[in-house]
Design a protein around this motif. Structure first.
Motif, PDB file in Angstrom:
ATOM      1  N   MET A   1     -23.407 -46.154 -18.037  1.00 32.78           N
ATOM      2  CA  MET A   1     -22.553 -45.035 -17.676  1.00 32.78           C
ATOM      3  C   MET A   1     -22.030 -45.217 -16.249  1.00 32.78           C
ATOM      4  O   MET A   1     -22.800 -45.397 -15.312  1.00 32.78           O
ATOM      5  CB  MET A   1     -23.334 -43.723 -17.765  1.00 32.78           C
ATOM      6  N   LYS A   2     -20.722 -45.178 -16.088  1.00 32.29           N
ATOM      7  CA  LYS A   2     -20.103 -45.325 -14.783  1.00 32.29           C
ATOM      8  C   LYS A   2     -19.911 -43.951 -14.166  1.00 32.29           C
ATOM      9  O   LYS A   2     -19.402 -43.030 -14.811  1.00 32.29           O
ATOM     10  CB  LYS A   2     -18.743 -46.015 -14.932  1.00 32.29           C
ATOM     11  N   ILE A   3     -20.325 -43.800 -12.918  1.00 33.35           N
ATOM     12  CA  ILE A   3     -20.167 -42.523 -12.203  1.00 33.35           C
ATOM     13  C   ILE A   3     -19.045 -42.679 -11.186  1.00 33.35           C
ATOM     14  O   ILE A   3     -19.128 -43.504 -10.279  1.00 33.35           O
ATOM     15  CB  ILE A   3     -21.478 -42.127 -11.492  1.00 33.35           C
ATOM     16  N   ASN A   4     -17.993 -41.887 -11.341  1.00 33.41           N
ATOM     17  CA  ASN A   4     -16.894 -41.896 -10.372  1.00 33.41           C
ATOM     18  C   ASN A   4     -17.205 -40.927  -9.244  1.00 33.41           C
ATOM     19  O   ASN A   4     -17.667 -39.803  -9.486  1.00 33.41           O
ATOM     20  CB  ASN A   4     -15.581 -41.488 -11.046  1.00 33.41           C
ATOM     21  N   CYS A   5     -16.947 -41.355  -8.024  1.00 36.36           N
ATOM     22  CA  CYS A   5     -17.236 -40.475  -6.895  1.00 36.36           C
ATOM     23  C   CYS A   5     -16.124 -40.523  -5.852  1.00 36.36           C
ATOM     24  O   CYS A   5     -15.359 -41.489  -5.771  1.00 36.36           O
ATOM     25  CB  CYS A   5     -18.590 -40.793  -6.276  1.00 36.36           C
ATOM     26  N   ILE A   6     -16.039 -39.465  -5.062  1.00 39.85           N
ATOM     27  CA  ILE A   6     -15.093 -39.374  -3.953  1.00 39.85           C
ATOM     28  C   ILE A   6     -15.870 -39.084  -2.675  1.00 39.85           C
ATOM     29  O   ILE A   6     -16.785 -38.257  -2.669  1.00 39.85           O
ATOM     30  CB  ILE A   6     -14.050 -38.268  -4.202  1.00 39.85           C
ATOM     31  N   ILE A   7     -15.513 -39.786  -1.614  1.00 42.09           N
ATOM     32  CA  ILE A   7     -16.128 -39.586  -0.298  1.00 42.09           C
ATOM     33  C   ILE A   7     -15.180 -38.748   0.552  1.00 42.09           C
ATOM     34  O   ILE A   7     -14.006 -39.105   0.718  1.00 42.09           O
ATOM     35  CB  ILE A   7     -16.425 -40.933   0.381  1.00 42.09           C
ATOM     36  N   ILE A   8     -15.683 -37.648   1.096  1.00 41.97           N
ATOM     37  CA  ILE A   8     -14.849 -36.723   1.868  1.00 41.97           C
ATOM     38  C   ILE A   8     -15.490 -36.494   3.230  1.00 41.97           C
ATOM     39  O   ILE A   8     -16.553 -35.876   3.344  1.00 41.97           O
ATOM     40  CB  ILE A   8     -14.689 -35.383   1.121  1.00 41.97           C
ATOM     41  N   ASP A   9     -14.850 -37.004   4.258  1.00 40.46           N
ATOM     42  CA  ASP A   9     -15.358 -36.852   5.627  1.00 40.46           C
ATOM     43  C   ASP A   9     -14.221 -37.154   6.585  1.00 40.46           C
ATOM     44  O   ASP A   9     -13.460 -38.101   6.369  1.00 40.46           O
ATOM     45  CB  ASP A   9     -16.526 -37.820   5.871  1.00 40.46           C
TER      46      ASP A   9
END
Length: 249
Positions: free
Chosen positions: A1-9
């Motif tokens: 299972m691939k987990i998509n993520c976004i980095i916000i900083d």
């Protein structure tokens, strides 16, 4: 299972450190980086990641403002230099709250928690779909209901309300009088679940519901065009034309 993520900083160095910490996790794919809240809201709603790493204090729109303004609901790991927001963060159902400067061992624990939660949710959704299909369809040969995902919901649509189906790559667009839905199943797979007395394949990329067929027009080159009650028209390929002609009396 691939987990998509976004980095916000808003801090470039903070984003780079998170990227470095995530390198060993081949099952996590960073699909976007955002340096402000406005961009974060747009990217979250557009890309629908399962996970976000979210700073609290950012100019303009802070991390909590971001969560108030998004339609999609990802799992959240807060990353911030301020500990006073922890209670509020967990009120927002955060998976974890990491204080800067980030500790890599503590980061690993947070990512493990996120992976477990996301994996459990994916399994629960699959089990729910399977259970719902079984309870509604029973032993019927053809489906009377289909469950399709829209935003964060699984919607139950009655098959009899589907006007037509159109292939879109590996997906299928289902059109009813009220709305359109995107199914992750291919059109051939869906065809197997539809009553052929009602739903006729007229082209490799389209299936129509005969109950919504308004008229059939003969084209100048001998081909057929079907016109639906909703105004949509479809060409009938020669391969499937016999299916239509069988209905002519």
């Amino acid at each position: 299972m691939k987990i998509n993520c976004i980095i916000i900083d808003d801090e470039k160095l903070a984003r780079e450190l998170l990227i470095e910490f995530l390198e060993p996790y081949t099952d996590i794919e960073i699909v976007a980086e955002c340096s402000n809240g406005k961009d974060a809201v747009e990217k979250i709603n557009e890309l629908k990641p399962q996970l976000i790493f979210l700073d609290v204090q950012m100019p303009g729109m802070d991390g909590f403002d971001v969560l108030e303004n998004i339609d999609h609901r990802p799992f959240v790991i807060f990353t911030t230099a301020y500990d006073q927001y922890a209670i509020k963060a967990f009120d927002k159902s955060a998976i974890d709250y990491l204080l800067k400067p980030l500790d890599e061992e503590r980061f690993k624990i947070a990512v493990q928690r996120a992976s477990e939660r996301i994996g459990a949710e994916e399994n629960n959704v699959e089990e729910l779909i399977s259970s719902l299909k079984g309870s509604i369809e029973g032993g019927a040969k053809f489906s009377t209901h289909l469950f399709v995902q829209k935003s964060e919901k699984l919607l139950n649509i009655e098959v009899k309300d589907i006007i037509h189906l159109e292939a879109s790559g590996d997906y299928t667009v289902l059109t009813t009088k009220a709305d359109q839905f995107l199914s992750s199943s291919g059109i051939g797979k869906l065809e197997e679940r539809l009553d052929p007395e009602v739903f006729i394949r007229i082209h490799r990329s389209s299936i129509i519901n005969l109950n919504f067929l308004k008229e059939i027009e003969k084209h100048f080159n001998g081909g057929l065009i079907v016109k639906m009650e909703n105004g949509k028209s479809f060409p009938v390929s020669r391969t499937y034309a016999k299916q239509i002609r069988k209905k002519v009396v």
